[in-house]
Design a protein around this motif. Structure first.
Motif, PDB file in Angstrom:
ATOM      1  N   LEU A 149       0.868  -1.168   0.000  1.00  0.00           N
ATOM      2  CA  LEU A 149       0.000   0.000   0.000  1.00  0.00           C
ATOM      3  C   LEU A 149       0.912   1.228   0.000  1.00  0.00           C
ATOM      4  O   LEU A 149       1.839   1.306   0.808  1.00  0.00           O
ATOM      5  CB  LEU A 149      -0.874  -0.013   1.253  1.00  0.00           C
ATOM      6  CG  LEU A 149      -2.112   0.864   1.292  1.00  0.00           C
ATOM      7  CD1 LEU A 149      -3.094   0.472   0.192  1.00  0.00           C
ATOM      8  CD2 LEU A 149      -2.777   0.754   2.660  1.00  0.00           C
ATOM      9  N   THR A 150       0.669   2.165  -0.910  1.00  0.00           N
ATOM     10  CA  THR A 150       1.534   3.350  -0.960  1.00  0.00           C
ATOM     11  C   THR A 150       1.218   4.276   0.207  1.00  0.00           C
ATOM     12  O   THR A 150       0.064   4.464   0.577  1.00  0.00           O
ATOM     13  CB  THR A 150       1.380   4.102  -2.293  1.00  0.00           C
ATOM     14  OG1 THR A 150       0.022   4.537  -2.450  1.00  0.00           O
ATOM     15  CG2 THR A 150       1.758   3.220  -3.470  1.00  0.00           C
ATOM     16  N   LEU A 162       8.476   7.957  -2.043  1.00  0.00           N
ATOM     17  CA  LEU A 162       7.161   7.494  -1.597  1.00  0.00           C
ATOM     18  C   LEU A 162       7.319   6.260  -0.718  1.00  0.00           C
ATOM     19  O   LEU A 162       7.853   5.237  -1.152  1.00  0.00           O
ATOM     20  CB  LEU A 162       6.290   7.155  -2.815  1.00  0.00           C
ATOM     21  CG  LEU A 162       4.874   6.655  -2.555  1.00  0.00           C
ATOM     22  CD1 LEU A 162       4.019   7.740  -1.899  1.00  0.00           C
ATOM     23  CD2 LEU A 162       4.227   6.192  -3.867  1.00  0.00           C
ATOM     24  N   LYS A 163       6.850   6.374   0.526  1.00  0.00           N
ATOM     25  CA  LYS A 163       6.938   5.244   1.445  1.00  0.00           C
ATOM     26  C   LYS A 163       5.944   4.147   1.072  1.00  0.00           C
ATOM     27  O   LYS A 163       4.915   4.410   0.457  1.00  0.00           O
ATOM     28  CB  LYS A 163       6.691   5.716   2.884  1.00  0.00           C
ATOM     29  CG  LYS A 163       7.811   6.597   3.424  1.00  0.00           C
ATOM     30  CD  LYS A 163       7.598   6.944   4.888  1.00  0.00           C
ATOM     31  CE  LYS A 163       8.750   7.809   5.401  1.00  0.00           C
ATOM     32  NZ  LYS A 163       8.587   8.159   6.830  1.00  0.00           N
ATOM     33  N   LEU A 164       6.284   2.922   1.466  1.00  0.00           N
ATOM     34  CA  LEU A 164       5.455   1.759   1.160  1.00  0.00           C
ATOM     35  C   LEU A 164       5.199   0.946   2.421  1.00  0.00           C
ATOM     36  O   LEU A 164       6.081   0.811   3.274  1.00  0.00           O
ATOM     37  CB  LEU A 164       6.147   0.854   0.127  1.00  0.00           C
ATOM     38  CG  LEU A 164       6.441   1.448  -1.245  1.00  0.00           C
ATOM     39  CD1 LEU A 164       7.310   0.491  -2.052  1.00  0.00           C
ATOM     40  CD2 LEU A 164       5.147   1.749  -1.994  1.00  0.00           C
ATOM     41  N   ASP A 165       4.004   0.392   2.512  1.00  0.00           N
ATOM     42  CA  ASP A 165       3.668  -0.542   3.588  1.00  0.00           C
ATOM     43  C   ASP A 165       3.460  -1.920   2.981  1.00  0.00           C
ATOM     44  O   ASP A 165       2.554  -2.117   2.155  1.00  0.00           O
ATOM     45  CB  ASP A 165       2.396  -0.097   4.311  1.00  0.00           C
ATOM     46  CG  ASP A 165       2.619   1.130   5.170  1.00  0.00           C
ATOM     47  OD1 ASP A 165       3.456   1.053   6.093  1.00  0.00           O
ATOM     48  OD2 ASP A 165       1.982   2.173   4.915  1.00  0.00           O
ATOM     49  N   ASP A 222      -1.136   8.064  -2.218  1.00  0.00           N
ATOM     50  CA  ASP A 222      -2.454   8.133  -1.586  1.00  0.00           C
ATOM     51  C   ASP A 222      -3.169   6.781  -1.528  1.00  0.00           C
ATOM     52  O   ASP A 222      -4.279   6.609  -2.015  1.00  0.00           O
ATOM     53  CB  ASP A 222      -3.330   9.178  -2.279  1.00  0.00           C
ATOM     54  CG  ASP A 222      -4.570   9.547  -1.465  1.00  0.00           C
ATOM     55  OD1 ASP A 222      -4.540   9.354  -0.234  1.00  0.00           O
ATOM     56  OD2 ASP A 222      -5.555   9.999  -2.060  1.00  0.00           O
ATOM     57  N   ARG A 223      -2.485   5.810  -0.940  1.00  0.00           N
ATOM     58  CA  ARG A 223      -3.064   4.502  -0.630  1.00  0.00           C
ATOM     59  C   ARG A 223      -3.589   3.764  -1.866  1.00  0.00           C
ATOM     60  O   ARG A 223      -4.765   3.410  -1.963  1.00  0.00           O
ATOM     61  CB  ARG A 223      -4.177   4.641   0.416  1.00  0.00           C
ATOM     62  CG  ARG A 223      -3.676   5.168   1.759  1.00  0.00           C
ATOM     63  CD  ARG A 223      -4.810   5.416   2.730  1.00  0.00           C
ATOM     64  NE  ARG A 223      -5.370   4.146   3.208  1.00  0.00           N
ATOM     65  CZ  ARG A 223      -4.878   3.445   4.236  1.00  0.00           C
ATOM     66  NH1 ARG A 223      -3.806   3.859   4.880  1.00  0.00           N
ATOM     67  NH2 ARG A 223      -5.460   2.332   4.632  1.00  0.00           N
ATOM     68  N   THR A 224      -2.691   3.529  -2.804  1.00  0.00           N
ATOM     69  CA  THR A 224      -3.016   2.666  -3.939  1.00  0.00           C
ATOM     70  C   THR A 224      -2.208   1.371  -3.823  1.00  0.00           C
ATOM     71  O   THR A 224      -1.318   1.254  -2.982  1.00  0.00           O
ATOM     72  CB  THR A 224      -2.723   3.352  -5.297  1.00  0.00           C
ATOM     73  OG1 THR A 224      -1.304   3.492  -5.471  1.00  0.00           O
ATOM     74  CG2 THR A 224      -3.388   4.722  -5.378  1.00  0.00           C
ATOM     75  N   VAL A 225      -2.505   0.406  -4.677  1.00  0.00           N
ATOM     76  CA  VAL A 225      -1.881  -0.916  -4.612  1.00  0.00           C
ATOM     77  C   VAL A 225      -0.672  -1.008  -5.541  1.00  0.00           C
ATOM     78  O   VAL A 225      -0.756  -0.671  -6.719  1.00  0.00           O
ATOM     79  CB  VAL A 225      -2.883  -2.017  -5.000  1.00  0.00           C
ATOM     80  CG1 VAL A 225      -2.206  -3.391  -5.007  1.00  0.00           C
ATOM     81  CG2 VAL A 225      -4.065  -2.025  -4.062  1.00  0.00           C
ATOM     82  N   LEU A 226       0.437  -1.474  -4.968  1.00  0.00           N
ATOM     83  CA  LEU A 226       1.611  -1.879  -5.747  1.00  0.00           C
ATOM     84  C   LEU A 226       1.804  -3.369  -5.522  1.00  0.00           C
ATOM     85  O   LEU A 226       1.855  -3.820  -4.373  1.00  0.00           O
ATOM     86  CB  LEU A 226       2.861  -1.114  -5.302  1.00  0.00           C
ATOM     87  CG  LEU A 226       4.215  -1.687  -5.757  1.00  0.00           C
ATOM     88  CD1 LEU A 226       4.373  -1.617  -7.272  1.00  0.00           C
ATOM     89  CD2 LEU A 226       5.370  -0.970  -5.073  1.00  0.00           C
TER      90      LEU A 226
END
Length: 261
Positions: A149-150, A162-165, A222-226
């Motif tokens: 999740l971005t 851009l941080k990633l979770d 803004d909370r998109t899927v990678l």
């Protein structure tokens, strides 16, 4: 006396058998009906995936249908879980492909459009031109597969990043601790491929070309899927429930179609 006991036992067994058979007979139509419903839904979902895949020209861009289906299923599962904001963006880094290929795909699912197809680097300890080894451990300098999740945009040693979770326990959930982020890098370019036969490599981050970093970050923030894929790895995820994804995707498609009428 012994014969009477045996006779009674036989009657009881027959009775149980009849009850069991009648219970199955009552339940069987419901089970069959549900199975047929699931098959029909799966068929519609497959048609939906194929339509989206071809409309966005992902086939000609080099992304396999199987990888797209996996990523899309994860997207809808994460959406169902309430993890996503309103941006209908799905990003796929397909590490089945060599780094010299443009293996990063940013897709607008509502518009059914491939917004960007470009290079993305993998970790220096993951392999040469092709990534073959992956890790969730700190200081491994390897890439981590799975759904992300971005997060927040910040300025670090690589500039705007851009941080990633990482959302998959055991595969990428240490992304924050490892500082796995999307950032620009000068080694992600055609010149590196010409000189090395591959892209330069990161410390595990999905790094992109410096000149495209802002565009990528603005599009997928803004909370998109990678989704970082490698089909050779033994990977599983709670977000790969196809039945749940099918239900949500088809319902959304029906709502979209009715709004168009």
């Amino acid at each position: 006396m012994k014969r009477n006991i045996l006779g009674i036992a036989a009657i009881i067994l027959v009775s149980i058998s009849i009850v069991g058979t009648s219970w199955k007979a009552v339940e069987a139509p419901h089970t069959q009906e549900q199975s047929l419903k699931n098959i029909a839904q799966d068929s519609l979902y497959n048609r939906y995936i194929l339509n989206l895949y071809h409309t966005a020209h992902l086939d000609s861009a080099g992304l396999s249908e199987m990888v797209f289906e996996k990523a899309l299923t994860g997207y809808y599962n994460m959406k169902y879980s309430g993890l996503l904001h309103s941006k209908p963006i799905l990003t796929i880094a397909d590490f089945d492909q060599e780094s010299s290929k443009k293996r990063l795909y940013i897709i607008d699912l509502d518009k059914k459009e491939l917004l960007l197809n470009t290079w993305v680097a993998h970790g220096q300890n993951s392999g040469g031109d092709k990534a073959t080894s992956f890790s969730n451990a700190e200081n491994s300098n390897q890439s981590s597969i799975g759904f992300y999740l971005t997060g927040e945009i910040y300025f670090g040693k690589h500039g705007r990043s851009l941080k990633l979770d990482g959302m998959d326990n055991g595969f990428n959930n240490n992304a924050r601790e490892r500082a796995i982020v999307v950032h620009g890098a000068d080694y992600v370019c055609q010149e590196s491929i010409n000189q090395l036969g591959r892209l330069g490599r990161s410390q595990g981050c999905p790094a992109v070309a410096s000149k495209l970093a802002n565009q990528v970050i603005n599009t997928i923030s803004d909370r998109t899927v990678l989704f970082i894929n490698n089909s050779d790895q033994r990977y599983y995820s709670q977000f790969l429930n196809e039945q749940l994804a099918a239900g949500l995707a088809l319902n959304q498609e029906q709502v979209f179609a009715s709004n168009m009428d």
